[in-house]
Design a protein around this motif. Structure first.
Motif, PDB file in Angstrom:
ATOM      1  N   ARG A 150      -8.232   5.382  -2.286  1.00  0.00           N
ATOM      2  CA  ARG A 150      -6.910   5.786  -2.757  1.00  0.00           C
ATOM      3  C   ARG A 150      -5.788   4.838  -2.363  1.00  0.00           C
ATOM      4  N   ASP A 151      -6.141   3.686  -1.792  1.00  0.00           N
ATOM      5  CA  ASP A 151      -5.095   2.756  -1.345  1.00  0.00           C
ATOM      6  C   ASP A 151      -4.213   2.290  -2.498  1.00  0.00           C
ATOM      7  N   GLY A 152      -4.776   2.172  -3.698  1.00  0.00           N
ATOM      8  CA  GLY A 152      -4.037   1.633  -4.831  1.00  0.00           C
ATOM      9  C   GLY A 152      -2.841   2.449  -5.262  1.00  0.00           C
ATOM     10  N   CYS A 153      -2.814   3.740  -4.910  1.00  0.00           N
ATOM     11  CA  CYS A 153      -1.641   4.562  -5.240  1.00  0.00           C
ATOM     12  C   CYS A 153      -0.733   4.747  -4.030  1.00  0.00           C
ATOM     13  N   ARG A 154      -1.023   4.016  -2.953  1.00  0.00           N
ATOM     14  CA  ARG A 154      -0.256   4.159  -1.716  1.00  0.00           C
ATOM     15  C   ARG A 154       0.450   2.869  -1.300  1.00  0.00           C
ATOM     16  N   VAL A 155       0.482   1.893  -2.195  1.00  0.00           N
ATOM     17  CA  VAL A 155       1.120   0.612  -1.913  1.00  0.00           C
ATOM     18  C   VAL A 155       2.633   0.817  -1.787  1.00  0.00           C
ATOM     19  N   PRO A 156       3.307   0.084  -0.896  1.00  0.00           N
ATOM     20  CA  PRO A 156       4.745   0.295  -0.671  1.00  0.00           C
ATOM     21  C   PRO A 156       5.597   0.273  -1.932  1.00  0.00           C
ATOM     22  N   MET A 157       6.651   1.059  -1.884  1.00  0.00           N
ATOM     23  CA  MET A 157       7.607   1.258  -2.973  1.00  0.00           C
ATOM     24  C   MET A 157       8.424  -0.014  -3.215  1.00  0.00           C
ATOM     25  N   PRO A 158       8.563  -0.458  -4.472  1.00  0.00           N
ATOM     26  CA  PRO A 158       9.400  -1.630  -4.755  1.00  0.00           C
ATOM     27  C   PRO A 158      10.862  -1.243  -4.989  1.00  0.00           C
ATOM     28  N   TRP A 159      11.733  -1.703  -4.107  1.00  0.00           N
ATOM     29  CA  TRP A 159      13.151  -1.358  -4.207  1.00  0.00           C
ATOM     30  C   TRP A 159      13.979  -2.439  -4.892  1.00  0.00           C
ATOM     31  N   ASN A 160      13.613  -3.714  -4.704  1.00  0.00           N
ATOM     32  CA  ASN A 160      14.324  -4.791  -5.393  1.00  0.00           C
ATOM     33  C   ASN A 160      13.335  -5.890  -5.757  1.00  0.00           C
ATOM     34  N   ALA A 161      13.818  -6.945  -6.389  1.00  0.00           N
ATOM     35  CA  ALA A 161      12.939  -7.991  -6.928  1.00  0.00           C
ATOM     36  C   ALA A 161      12.694  -9.134  -5.950  1.00  0.00           C
ATOM     37  N   SER A 162      13.022  -8.947  -4.685  1.00  0.00           N
ATOM     38  CA  SER A 162      12.757  -9.982  -3.690  1.00  0.00           C
ATOM     39  C   SER A 162      11.257 -10.066  -3.410  1.00  0.00           C
ATOM     40  N   ALA A 163      10.863 -11.067  -2.614  1.00  0.00           N
ATOM     41  CA  ALA A 163       9.444 -11.257  -2.306  1.00  0.00           C
ATOM     42  C   ALA A 163       8.843 -10.027  -1.619  1.00  0.00           C
ATOM     43  N   GLY A 164       9.607  -9.381  -0.772  1.00  0.00           N
ATOM     44  CA  GLY A 164       9.108  -8.199  -0.072  1.00  0.00           C
ATOM     45  C   GLY A 164       9.488  -6.899  -0.736  1.00  0.00           C
ATOM     46  N   VAL A 165      10.022  -6.968  -1.942  1.00  0.00           N
ATOM     47  CA  VAL A 165      10.479  -5.848  -2.789  1.00  0.00           C
ATOM     48  C   VAL A 165      11.410  -4.871  -2.067  1.00  0.00           C
ATOM     49  N   GLY A 166      12.088  -5.343  -1.016  1.00  0.00           N
ATOM     50  CA  GLY A 166      13.067  -4.496  -0.338  1.00  0.00           C
ATOM     51  C   GLY A 166      12.482  -3.362   0.455  1.00  0.00           C
ATOM     52  N   PHE A 167      11.160  -3.378   0.647  1.00  0.00           N
ATOM     53  CA  PHE A 167      10.531  -2.305   1.421  1.00  0.00           C
ATOM     54  C   PHE A 167      10.944  -2.364   2.884  1.00  0.00           C
ATOM     55  N   SER A 168      11.064  -3.568   3.416  1.00  0.00           N
ATOM     56  CA  SER A 168      11.419  -3.786   4.820  1.00  0.00           C
ATOM     57  C   SER A 168      12.680  -4.645   4.911  1.00  0.00           C
ATOM     58  N   PRO A 169      13.341  -4.648   6.066  1.00  0.00           N
ATOM     59  CA  PRO A 169      14.477  -5.568   6.263  1.00  0.00           C
ATOM     60  C   PRO A 169      14.001  -7.022   6.228  1.00  0.00           C
ATOM     61  N   ARG A 170      14.937  -7.942   6.059  1.00  0.00           N
ATOM     62  CA  ARG A 170      14.599  -9.366   6.082  1.00  0.00           C
ATOM     63  C   ARG A 170      13.952  -9.742   7.408  1.00  0.00           C
ATOM     64  N   GLY A 171      12.968 -10.620   7.349  1.00  0.00           N
ATOM     65  CA  GLY A 171      12.305 -11.093   8.558  1.00  0.00           C
ATOM     66  C   GLY A 171      11.321 -10.108   9.149  1.00  0.00           C
ATOM     67  N   ALA A 172      10.957  -9.078   8.391  1.00  0.00           N
ATOM     68  CA  ALA A 172      10.077  -8.032   8.909  1.00  0.00           C
ATOM     69  C   ALA A 172       8.621  -8.489   8.913  1.00  0.00           C
ATOM     70  N   ALA A 173       7.785  -7.692   9.574  1.00  0.00           N
ATOM     71  CA  ALA A 173       6.343  -7.917   9.553  1.00  0.00           C
ATOM     72  C   ALA A 173       5.803  -7.675   8.141  1.00  0.00           C
ATOM     73  N   GLU A 174       4.605  -8.165   7.895  1.00  0.00           N
ATOM     74  CA  GLU A 174       3.964  -7.927   6.603  1.00  0.00           C
ATOM     75  C   GLU A 174       3.755  -6.421   6.424  1.00  0.00           C
ATOM     76  N   PRO A 175       3.923  -5.918   5.199  1.00  0.00           N
ATOM     77  CA  PRO A 175       3.715  -4.483   4.977  1.00  0.00           C
ATOM     78  C   PRO A 175       2.271  -4.074   5.232  1.00  0.00           C
ATOM     79  N   TRP A 176       2.087  -2.811   5.541  1.00  0.00           N
ATOM     80  CA  TRP A 176       0.768  -2.323   5.967  1.00  0.00           C
ATOM     81  C   TRP A 176      -0.278  -2.428   4.863  1.00  0.00           C
ATOM     82  N   LEU A 177       0.137  -2.402   3.602  1.00  0.00           N
ATOM     83  CA  LEU A 177      -0.731  -2.736   2.477  1.00  0.00           C
ATOM     84  C   LEU A 177      -0.049  -3.859   1.701  1.00  0.00           C
TER      85      LEU A 177
END
Length: 532
Positions: free
Chosen positions: A395-422
């Motif tokens: 079920r990981d495919g429906c649990r990927v972090p939410m995309p908030w903006n079009a940046s490389a990290g899709v705005g899920f985390s603040p700038r300079g954050a760790a890699e997302p858990w998925l």
């Protein structure tokens, strides 16, 4: 002195027609930059939910966990996992939500604990301890006590270091509780009051059809083989034991002490008549109807799913709790065919969901039209994938972090954050909230307009409904306070003409021509028609 209103004029309880937004906490918004969604991140995004127009949010488990099953292996039911914050953070979230007009539901997991829970650890240390009575243990033997199977694959029994067998209907790290021990019930009542005292508006109850097992631990008449819609008679000894209803009567009485609170149960049974029994007036307020979640894109299947649910829940005078997506099922766009076809069908299904009488549960990201993400095997976390030796994708495919903006990290985390858990899929920025808010034809704006219309029209969500089907065209006629709205869904491959005696409120397709008292409804689309 003001006279009380007659009962017939009393406002309907909020939960009967609420739109509830499901937040998979770990994947919603990362507030502290560790790559994991948390309560601080969710608090910052609450204005988005009010902008969208939902009534409440349900948060997947936030408790300290062993991490074996996405938080559903709980170590401490009256605490917050440090990954997500602390109890003060949850209290602040509830207070902020209340100021914004949102209610907060928590997820409670009464069927099983983590194998790291203090009770289970004590049970392993001493077979004669009181804690050992709170689980299902069997003496050492060559074979498991019965033929029960885990929903995640393999036998439902594993051995302890001293050779005993213990029951786990999910992962081995999730030992099932023995609800025939009064200590279990007493502790969960403390848990309910702990969170209700902190202002939450209720609970989604995990595996509400479980808890009690056959007292004699007899073999199931059939091996684990889920039917189309849920567990059936082939698993008669593991699910839906009659004693479970007494638990919900007690929990209902506790909620009755806290005005405007509610319980909604995950009841995965094939027979909707049985599912509805969990929502009798003295039990839980709601139990999910998963028929549409598990139905193919077919007017016949959807008509049967809607009609059967309305009939079953109507007999117990309960609203239907409609579900199209959640954290356990592939995303709708993918289930409905993928690509442009899947997206068109998901848009149409959204209008059907939000027209139906009862409550609607919307899984975070479905309002963006997210597809099922491809997660590399080496990044997967779901025990279903590992227990099946990769035969089931998990079920990981429906649990990927939410995309908030079009940046490389899709705005899920603040700038300079760790890699997302998925990992974030390459195409995720195209579906971001920031992009869709600027596109009036986006899936996000369709949901927002539908939610606004639902709030304005008493026929939508809180009215009565009749269901009809003509070929590939499904029609649900919704009536409330003397007004009628028809939701017409074309599930076929060609355009159909739909008679219209009123106004087109909303259509899922971009172009729905209307002239001469008819609407030309394209394939895989839906329309709301207000009858003048």
């Amino acid at each position: 002195m003001e006279q009380p209103r007659p009962a017939s004029q009393s406002p309907s309880p909020w939960w009967r027609s609420a739109v509830v937004y499901q937040v998979y906490l770990r994947s919603f918004a990362d507030g502290n930059g560790d790559g994991i969604g948390d309560l601080t991140g969710l608090r910052a995004r609450l204005p988005y939910l009010t902008w969208l127009g939902v009534d409440a949010l349900w948060i997947n488990p936030h408790y300290p966990s062993g991490g074996a099953d996405g938080g559903y292996d709980v170590i401490d039911y009256r605490a917050v996992d440090p990954d997500y914050g602390d109890v003060a953070d949850l209290e602040a979230l509830v207070a902020d939500a209340r100021r914004l007009g949102l209610r907060v539901l928590l997820d409670v997991v009464p069927n099983h604990t983590s194998d790291q829970h203090p009770w289970f650890r004590a049970a392993l240390a001493d077979p004669d301890s009181p804690e050992a009575m709170r689980y299902h243990f069997a003496p050492p033997s060559e074979e498991p006590p019965n033929n029960w199977q885990s929903l995640f694959g393999g036998p439902a029994w594993s051995r302890t270091p001293d050779g005993r067998w213990y029951l786990h209907l999910f992962a081995p790290e999730q030992p099932d509780l023995n609800w025939r021990d009064p200590a279990v019930a007493a502790d969960f009542e403390k848990t309910l009051r702990f969170w209700l005292d902190r202002g939450v508006s209720g609970f989604r109850v995990d595996v509400a059809y479980g808890l009690f097992k056959d007292a004699g631990l007899r073999d199931n008449p059939g091996a684990y083989s889920p039917t189309l819609f849920g567990h059936g008679p082939e698993q008669a000894m593991t699910w839906n034991q009659p004693e479970v209803h007494d638990v919900w009567r007690r929990w209902r009485s506790i909620c009755d002490e806290y005005p405007d609170t509610m319980l909604v149960g995950e009841v995965c049974l094939a027979d909707l008549e049985q599912v509805a029994l969990y929502s009798r007036p003295d039990e839980m307020h709601q139990s999910f109807s998963f028929r549409l979640l598990k139905s193919p894109w077919s007017a016949e299947a959807f008509a049967d799913g809607v009609r059967t649910a309305l009939d079953a829940f109507g007999r117990v005078q309960a609203p239907v709790s409609w579900v199209l997506g959640n954290h356990d099922k592939d995303r709708l766009v993918t289930r409905f065919g993928g690509g442009a076809v899947g997206a068109a069908r998901a848009r149409a299904a959204a209008l059907l969901l939000l027209a139906l009488p009862g409550s609607a549960y919307v899984y975070a990201g479905d309002e963006l039209g997210l597809p099922q993400a491809e997660v590399p095997d080496e990044a997967k976390r779901d025990p279903i994938f590992f227990r099946s030796a990769g035969a089931r994708a998990g079920r990981d495919g429906c649990r990927v972090p939410m995309p908030w903006n079009a940046s490389a990290g899709v705005g899920f985390s603040p700038r300079g954050a760790a890699e997302p858990w998925l990992p974030i899929p390459a195409g995720w920025p195209r579906s971001a909230v920031s992009r869709q808010t600027r596109d009036g034809g986006s899936m996000l704006h369709l949901y927002r307009r539908a939610l606004a219309l639902r709030a304005e029209h008493p026929a939508l969500g809180s009215g009565a409904a009749t269901v009809s089907r003509r070929g590939d065209v499904l029609t649900v006629r919704c009536t409330g306070e003397g007004r009628t709205v028809r939701c017409v869904v074309n599930m076929g491959s060609g355009t159909v003409l739909v008679r219209s005696r009123g106004t087109v409120l909303l259509a899922s397709a971009e172009h729905v021509p209307s002239s001469g008292g008819s609407v030309a409804l394209p394939p895989d689309s839906a329309v709301w028609l207000a009858e003048d």
